[in-house]
Motif scaffolding. Sequence first.
Motif, PDB file in Angstrom:
ATOM      1  N   PHE A 495       1.367   1.703  -3.102  1.00  0.00           N
ATOM      2  CA  PHE A 495       0.463   2.834  -3.059  1.00  0.00           C
ATOM      3  C   PHE A 495      -0.767   2.733  -2.380  1.00  0.00           C
ATOM      4  O   PHE A 495      -1.069   3.449  -1.460  1.00  0.00           O
ATOM      5  CB  PHE A 495       0.247   3.501  -4.410  1.00  0.00           C
ATOM      6  N   LYS A 496      -1.573   1.782  -2.787  1.00  0.00           N
ATOM      7  CA  LYS A 496      -2.742   1.479  -1.982  1.00  0.00           C
ATOM      8  C   LYS A 496      -2.656   0.912  -0.479  1.00  0.00           C
ATOM      9  O   LYS A 496      -3.411   1.345   0.275  1.00  0.00           O
ATOM     10  CB  LYS A 496      -3.410   0.281  -2.910  1.00  0.00           C
ATOM     11  N   SER A 497      -1.467  -0.050  -0.304  1.00  0.00           N
ATOM     12  CA  SER A 497      -1.390  -0.301   0.889  1.00  0.00           C
ATOM     13  C   SER A 497      -1.022   0.910   1.908  1.00  0.00           C
ATOM     14  O   SER A 497      -1.437   1.002   3.187  1.00  0.00           O
ATOM     15  CB  SER A 497      -0.212  -1.486   1.077  1.00  0.00           C
ATOM     16  N   ALA A 498      -0.082   1.724   1.430  1.00  0.00           N
ATOM     17  CA  ALA A 498       0.265   2.823   2.365  1.00  0.00           C
ATOM     18  C   ALA A 498      -0.913   3.850   2.494  1.00  0.00           C
ATOM     19  O   ALA A 498      -1.153   4.278   3.490  1.00  0.00           O
ATOM     20  CB  ALA A 498       1.300   3.620   1.733  1.00  0.00           C
ATOM     21  N   LEU A 499      -1.635   4.183   1.332  1.00  0.00           N
ATOM     22  CA  LEU A 499      -2.800   5.035   1.539  1.00  0.00           C
ATOM     23  C   LEU A 499      -3.865   4.235   2.446  1.00  0.00           C
ATOM     24  O   LEU A 499      -4.502   5.133   3.188  1.00  0.00           O
ATOM     25  CB  LEU A 499      -3.610   4.999   0.109  1.00  0.00           C
ATOM     26  N   GLY A 500      -4.031   3.243   2.454  1.00  0.00           N
ATOM     27  CA  GLY A 500      -4.981   2.279   3.452  1.00  0.00           C
ATOM     28  C   GLY A 500      -4.530   3.022   4.931  1.00  0.00           C
ATOM     29  O   GLY A 500      -5.508   2.987   5.552  1.00  0.00           O
ATOM     30  N   LEU A 501      -3.266   2.812   5.096  1.00  0.00           N
ATOM     31  CA  LEU A 501      -2.990   3.114   6.548  1.00  0.00           C
ATOM     32  C   LEU A 501      -3.068   4.664   6.755  1.00  0.00           C
ATOM     33  O   LEU A 501      -3.704   5.129   8.033  1.00  0.00           O
ATOM     34  CB  LEU A 501      -1.535   2.633   6.843  1.00  0.00           C
ATOM     35  N   VAL A 502      -2.865   5.698   5.774  1.00  0.00           N
ATOM     36  CA  VAL A 502      -3.185   6.916   5.974  1.00  0.00           C
ATOM     37  C   VAL A 502      -4.575   7.192   6.200  1.00  0.00           C
ATOM     38  O   VAL A 502      -4.798   7.855   7.116  1.00  0.00           O
ATOM     39  CB  VAL A 502      -2.767   7.768   4.815  1.00  0.00           C
ATOM     40  N   LEU A 503      -5.491   6.424   5.468  1.00  0.00           N
ATOM     41  CA  LEU A 503      -6.764   6.602   5.502  1.00  0.00           C
ATOM     42  C   LEU A 503      -7.291   6.220   6.941  1.00  0.00           C
ATOM     43  O   LEU A 503      -8.080   6.785   7.599  1.00  0.00           O
ATOM     44  CB  LEU A 503      -7.518   5.987   4.423  1.00  0.00           C
ATOM     45  N   GLY A 553     -13.134  -4.282   2.485  1.00  0.00           N
ATOM     46  CA  GLY A 553     -13.261  -3.545   1.149  1.00  0.00           C
ATOM     47  C   GLY A 553     -11.974  -3.095   0.691  1.00  0.00           C
ATOM     48  O   GLY A 553     -11.685  -3.136  -0.474  1.00  0.00           O
ATOM     49  N   TRP A 554     -10.926  -2.814   1.538  1.00  0.00           N
ATOM     50  CA  TRP A 554      -9.693  -2.192   1.026  1.00  0.00           C
ATOM     51  C   TRP A 554      -8.724  -3.192   0.845  1.00  0.00           C
ATOM     52  O   TRP A 554      -7.947  -3.038  -0.142  1.00  0.00           O
ATOM     53  CB  TRP A 554      -9.087  -1.305   2.145  1.00  0.00           C
ATOM     54  N   TYR A 555      -8.765  -4.274   1.546  1.00  0.00           N
ATOM     55  CA  TYR A 555      -7.590  -5.305   1.806  1.00  0.00           C
ATOM     56  C   TYR A 555      -8.043  -6.703   1.036  1.00  0.00           C
ATOM     57  O   TYR A 555      -7.232  -7.135   0.141  1.00  0.00           O
ATOM     58  CB  TYR A 555      -7.134  -5.412   3.133  1.00  0.00           C
TER      59      TYR A 555
END
Length: 664
Positions: A495-503, A553-555
Motif C-alpha cells: 500500500f505505502k509503496s504503491a501510494l508513493g508512486l501514485v503521489l 521522507g517516504w522511503y
Amino acid sequence: MHHRRRPAHLFPIAFLCLAATPALAQYQPRETFAPRPPAQAVNAYRSADGLPGPQYWQNKADYQIHATLQPDQPAISGDEVITYTNNSPDRLTELWLQLDQNIYKTDSRSGYANGKAREGTTDGFVLDSVAIGGGKAAPVSYTVSDTRLRIALPMPLAAKGGQVKLHIRYHFAIPGEWGGRMGWGKAKAGPVYEIAQWYPRMAVYDDIRGWDTLPYLAQEFYLDYGNFDYWVTAPSTMLVAGSGELANPQEVLTSEQQSRLKKARASDKTVTIRSVPEIDDPKSRPKKDGTLTWHYRMQNSRDVVFAASVAFAWDAARINLPGGKSALAMSFYPAESQGSERWGRSTEYLKDAVERFSARWYPYPWPVAVNIAGPDDLAGMEYPGLLFDGIGDKTKDLFWVTAHEIGHTWFPMVVGFDERRDAWMDEGFNTFIDVYESDDFNHGEYAPKRDVEYAPSGGNPVDEIIEVLKDRDAPPILSRADTVIEKYRHPVTYFKSALGLVLLREQILGPERFDAAFRQFTAAWAFKHPKPDDFFRAMESSTGEDLSWWWRGWYDHNWTLDLAIDKIGPATDDKDKDNKDKAPKGTAITVGSHDKLVMPVTLRVDFADGSHRDYRLPAESWIRQASTTVIVEPGKKVVQATLDPDHKIPDGNRGNDKLRADAK
C-alpha cells in the motif's frame, strides 16, 4: 462509476513570495532536504542515470526438465539439465542453487523465522543425483544448507562466456493447501495441483553481491533469465496448463480442442476450449487410460510453473498487443467456478489487463497468459505467464486479483527485481499499475481500486495511509523484506509503496514526466536486475528533479505530513510597515510545514465575488524555512483559503488546512 478529476488550472509560481519566518520545532529544512548520497556506486555496470551501464552483464540459466506428476502420493519426480553461462568478469569456483521445497522441512529456517510451526511438513527436495558434464556427466560433491545447494566445481568456470551443464535428478512430496504458494487441494470433480518451486533453480550471481544466497524465508524470488524446455507427464484424464506455449497440442488435445484453440487465437470474445459439461466426458481427452506428456517451451523467462487437474474447464481469447502482435489469454477452472459472476469473465479480465499494461508501460513478452482457479488457500500467486487464483473468487475480487497477479509480469517478471530483499519494488510497483487498470476496465466497472492491497478499508488512500505513517512501529519501505512482519506487509510493502508512486506521478512530477521516465526505466531494465538506487537515479535523471527529500521522507523513514494555513492578513512591505498611509499591498496567506514530510500542495483561495484561484506550492516552498507566503494582489477580497481542496495528499491534520480571512 468513477473518473479521476482533471487537474485544476494552476496559476504560475510567480505569485509566491517566500517569508523568512522562524522555523517551527517539528520541522527542520536541513533535515528534510539534506543531501542523500546513493548507497550504490556508479560504475561501468550501472550508470549515473539509473540505467544499465555500457558493460552491464548478467548470467544465464537455460533449463530442460522432465517431470512426472504422481497423484497417488502426491509427488513430483524430475530430471533436469541446467546449462549455466557465466557472463561475469569473474572466474567462478562454485555454484549456488535454490532448493525452495526445503522450506517445508521440519528444521527449515523459515519455520523459526515465522515464529510458529507449519501446519504440515515434507522432506523437501530429495536429491537422487547431482552431476556435471556435457556428455557423460560425472557426480560432483555438494552441500545442502537449508534452502541452498552449493556445488564445488572441479574446475573454475571461465569468465565472460564460460559454460557448465548440471544434471540433477530429484523428487519431492507435494504439500497440501498449507503449502502457501504451491500445493494441492480439492475441487468437486477432483484434485487441483498447482506446482511451483518444483525444480532446483540457479541462484543469481550479480555485480552487487556476487552470489546472492539469501535463504528462502517465504519472501519471494530472485532468479536469472533463460530459456525453458519442459515436459510434464501426468494421467491422461488431466489437463496440464503450463507457463509458455504448448509445443505438442496434437499429442495431448483432441482435434476439436485444437480447432477451438485456433479459433480463440483470432477471437476477441472468449471461446470455449473444454466446456463444463465436457469435464466428465471421456471424449474430451485423447485417451482414457495411462499417461500423457505435455511439452511446453518458454523463452527469456526466469521461471516456469504448471497446474494439473481432471476438473478443469478451459476457455481462451486473443490478446491484442502493440505493433500488431498478439498473444492468447486462457483460463482453467472447475465447474463450481463457472458463470458470468465468477470465472466466466476471467479471460475477459486477463485479456484487458494485459492489453492495457502493454499499451501503457511495456509490451507483454510471451505468447500465452493463463489464469488458474485452484484451492482458495493457494490463491493470489503469480509466476511468469501463469497465475494461481481462487476457485471462490468472483466479480470485483476476481478482477482485482487477476489484474494484480498478471501485473506481476511487468514487476518483477520482466523488470527483474530482487523480491527477497526488495519486496516493496515487486508488490508496490505492481499495485501501482493496478490502480490505473481498475480505472480503465470497462469504463470503471470495478473502480476505484480498493482491495486489501490498496486502501484496505475501502476509503480514500491518502486518508488510510495516515494510520501507517503515525504508527511508530511501522517499518520504513526500505527495510529488508524478511524483517517486515505480517501486520505491516500489506500496509507498507504493497500500500505505502504503491501510494508513493501514485503521489510521485500525480502530485510531484505530473503524469507526462513520470510516465516517460517510468517507461524508460522499464524498457531499459527489461529482463535485467535493477536495484533501488537504479530506480531513484533513473527517475531523477529523466524527470530533471532532485527527489532526495521524497525518497528520504517516504522511503527511508515513515515521516508524516502536516501542512497548514497559519495566517491570513494584509500584505505589508517590511520597509514601509510603519507608513500607514501606503496603499494596501494585497492579502498575505502563510502556509507552514509542521512536520518532517513535505509535498507540493494546491492552495485554493476563495474570493468574495464567488470565484476562486488555485496556487501550486512546490516542495521547495519549505527548503529554507518552515513557512512560505502567497500574496493575493489588491482588489481581490479573500474570504477563505484551503489546502489540498481535492483531497489528494496524505495530510495528517486536516483541521488546519482551511482558514477564513475573518478568523481570529
